[in-house]
Design a protein around this motif. Structure first.
Motif, mmCIF file in Angstrom:
data_model
loop_
_atom_site.group_PDB
_atom_site.id
_atom_site.type_symbol
_atom_site.label_atom_id
_atom_site.label_comp_id
_atom_site.label_asym_id
_atom_site.label_seq_id
_atom_site.Cartn_x
_atom_site.Cartn_y
_atom_site.Cartn_z
ATOM 1 N N ALA A 76 7.985 4.197 -29.157
ATOM 2 C CA ALA A 76 6.787 3.884 -28.386
ATOM 3 C C ALA A 76 7.231 3.444 -26.993
ATOM 4 C CB ALA A 76 5.989 2.791 -29.074
ATOM 5 N N ASN A 77 6.267 3.189 -26.112
ATOM 6 C CA ASN A 77 6.607 2.829 -24.740
ATOM 7 C C ASN A 77 5.512 1.914 -24.187
ATOM 8 O OD1 ASN A 77 7.128 2.767 -21.945
ATOM 9 N ND2 ASN A 77 7.964 4.844 -21.955
ATOM 10 N N ASP A 94 11.677 4.802 -20.628
ATOM 11 C CA ASP A 94 11.945 5.891 -19.694
ATOM 12 C C ASP A 94 10.620 6.441 -19.180
ATOM 13 O OD1 ASP A 94 12.868 7.994 -18.234
ATOM 14 O OD2 ASP A 94 13.605 9.164 -19.932
ATOM 15 N N GLY A 95 10.164 5.912 -18.051
ATOM 16 C CA GLY A 95 8.908 6.361 -17.466
ATOM 17 C C GLY A 95 7.768 6.238 -18.458
ATOM 18 N N ASP A 96 7.080 7.354 -18.731
ATOM 19 C CA ASP A 96 5.980 7.359 -19.695
ATOM 20 C C ASP A 96 6.321 8.243 -20.894
ATOM 21 O OD1 ASP A 96 5.875 9.725 -18.272
ATOM 22 O OD2 ASP A 96 3.695 9.861 -18.263
ATOM 23 N N SER A 97 7.603 8.288 -21.251
ATOM 24 C CA SER A 97 8.074 9.140 -22.337
ATOM 25 C C SER A 97 7.952 8.435 -23.681
ATOM 26 C CB SER A 97 9.537 9.544 -22.108
ATOM 27 O OG SER A 97 9.668 10.255 -20.894
ATOM 28 N N VAL A 98 7.568 9.196 -24.711
ATOM 29 C CA VAL A 98 7.426 8.647 -26.060
ATOM 30 C C VAL A 98 7.991 9.639 -27.074
ATOM 31 C CG1 VAL A 98 5.348 7.322 -25.459
ATOM 32 C CG2 VAL A 98 5.121 9.622 -26.424
ATOM 33 N N GLY A 99 8.279 9.106 -28.279
ATOM 34 C CA GLY A 99 8.651 9.954 -29.403
ATOM 35 C C GLY A 99 10.110 10.348 -29.427
ATOM 36 N N PRO A 100 10.512 11.097 -30.456
ATOM 37 C CA PRO A 100 11.927 11.467 -30.612
ATOM 38 C C PRO A 100 12.421 12.430 -29.545
ATOM 39 C CG PRO A 100 10.569 12.551 -32.278
ATOM 40 C CD PRO A 100 9.690 11.543 -31.604
#
Length: 349
Positions: A76-77, A94-100
């Motif tokens: 999550a982020n 990392d910015g708005d990055s989510v997930g594997p």
């Protein structure tokens, strides 16, 4: 802090039918340095690749990408607040990055957060993209991972050894032994089941960040006196070591709890909450009948589909940090911590 808002979506299904549905449950495998949660993500990378008929090198590329992007974790982020409402393996920043596969919510978020936080969706996303790349079968796994992910720095070769090891571990999976893939059906794990399940209808905000900070240590051994603001000590956590870590990390170092249950319960920043008003992220303290000091503390996790209360905690010697049903027998006292007002709107890094 970057905050990305994603349009509301139904938590009961994923946005699109997927080509591979993967597997659920424990793996029974053991690879040094990897938890079973990480191994489950790797197994689904292989299983979905086999279901889709992908070549070995393409499956290895997917494993390389997962290992490099998220260390095989469904992250999550805090910059994507809705992502904190869904079961995850910890926080990424990392910015708005989510997930594997670290998909950017601002780029790929039109499918909705329930889908974007579903690892099965993200694994299929990788294979869908790989299938469109001209000459992919002539690329090395690291080159293909870079072509799909379009990362600023190509660091994928560093995970090739692990990816090959993971592939060999799960390459025996047979399509006939896996769930049939039916057109028009949502992926396994979508909605209220599996790894994309919402933590609770009420979870969100600071409580969700507390849960996410502690949850990444699920599977870590209980060690008496273990844990501080930076992580496990002596190889693990005890109950109050886990909660002091989670609150410190969630608040960006602004909440510093003592390493003792009763002291945490009595902390001036703790708000007394009636038990029937408990929310995910609250701390619950256990006091034995006839005693005046609490002996155990847990993080309230939310309710499952049956309405059963769940807690996240470090139980006792011989066990590991886990999510478990809330039990009765002791007096239960609920305390809620909030982000200090001076830090409102600040980063949780």
């Amino acid at each position: 802090m970057l905050v990305v808002l994603i349009g509301a979506d139904s938590s009961s299904s994923c946005a699109a039918a997927l080509s591979g549905t993967g597997l659920q449950g424990g793996t029974g495998a053991s690879i040094d340095g990897l938890s079973d949660g990480q191994l489950q993500l790797a197994r689904n990378g292989v299983a979905i690749g086999i279901q889709r008929g992908e070549p070995e090198q393409v499956i290895i590329a997917e494993l390389v990408a997962q290992a490099t992007e998220s260390t095989l974790r469904n992250l999550a982020n805090p910059a994507v607040p809705d992502s904190l409402r869904y079961s995850n393996d910890g926080l990424g920043h990392d910015g708005d990055s989510v997930g594997p596969h670290q998909l950017r919510a601002s780029v790929w978020g039109s499918v909705g957060i329930a889908t974007l936080m579903n690892p099965i969706y993200q694994i299929n996303w990788f294979y869908d993209r790989a299938d469109t790349i001209t000459g992919r079968d002539r690329m090395s796994p690291a080159e293909l991972a870079q072509a799909v992910e379009v990362a600023g720095v190509n660091a994928y070769a560093g995970q090739l050894t692990l990816a090959h090891q993971l592939y060999e571990e799960f390459a025996h999976l047979a399509p006939g032994a896996m769930p049939a893939v039916e057109a028009g059906q949502p992926a396994s794990g979508c909605g209220t089941n599996g790894s994309s399940a919402p933590l609770s209808a009420a979870v969100g905000g600071f409580g969700a960040v507390i849960i996410a900070a502690a949850q990444k240590w699920v599977g870590t051994p209980y060690v008496w006196g273990g844990g501080d603001s930076t992580g496990p000590t002596g190889g693990g956590f005890d109950c109050s070591g886990l909660t002091l870590y989670a609150l410190y990390q969630a608040s960006g170092g602004r909440i510093r709890l003592a390493h003792y249950t009763q002291a945490q319960q009595d902390d001036p920043a703790a708000q007394v909450i009636p038990f029937d008003q408990r929310q995910p992220g609250d701390l619950i303290f256990f006091t034995s009948p006839g005693q005046s000091s609490s002996h155990h503390v847990v993080i309230y996790y939310g309710r499952n589909e049956s309405g059963q209360d769940l807690v996240l905690h470090a139980p006792q010697s011989g066990q590991s940090v886990t999510v478990a049903p809330l039990w009765a027998g002791d007096r239960l006292d609920v305390r809620r911590f909030s982000m200090p007002a001076a830090a409102a709107g600040g980063s949780h890094d």
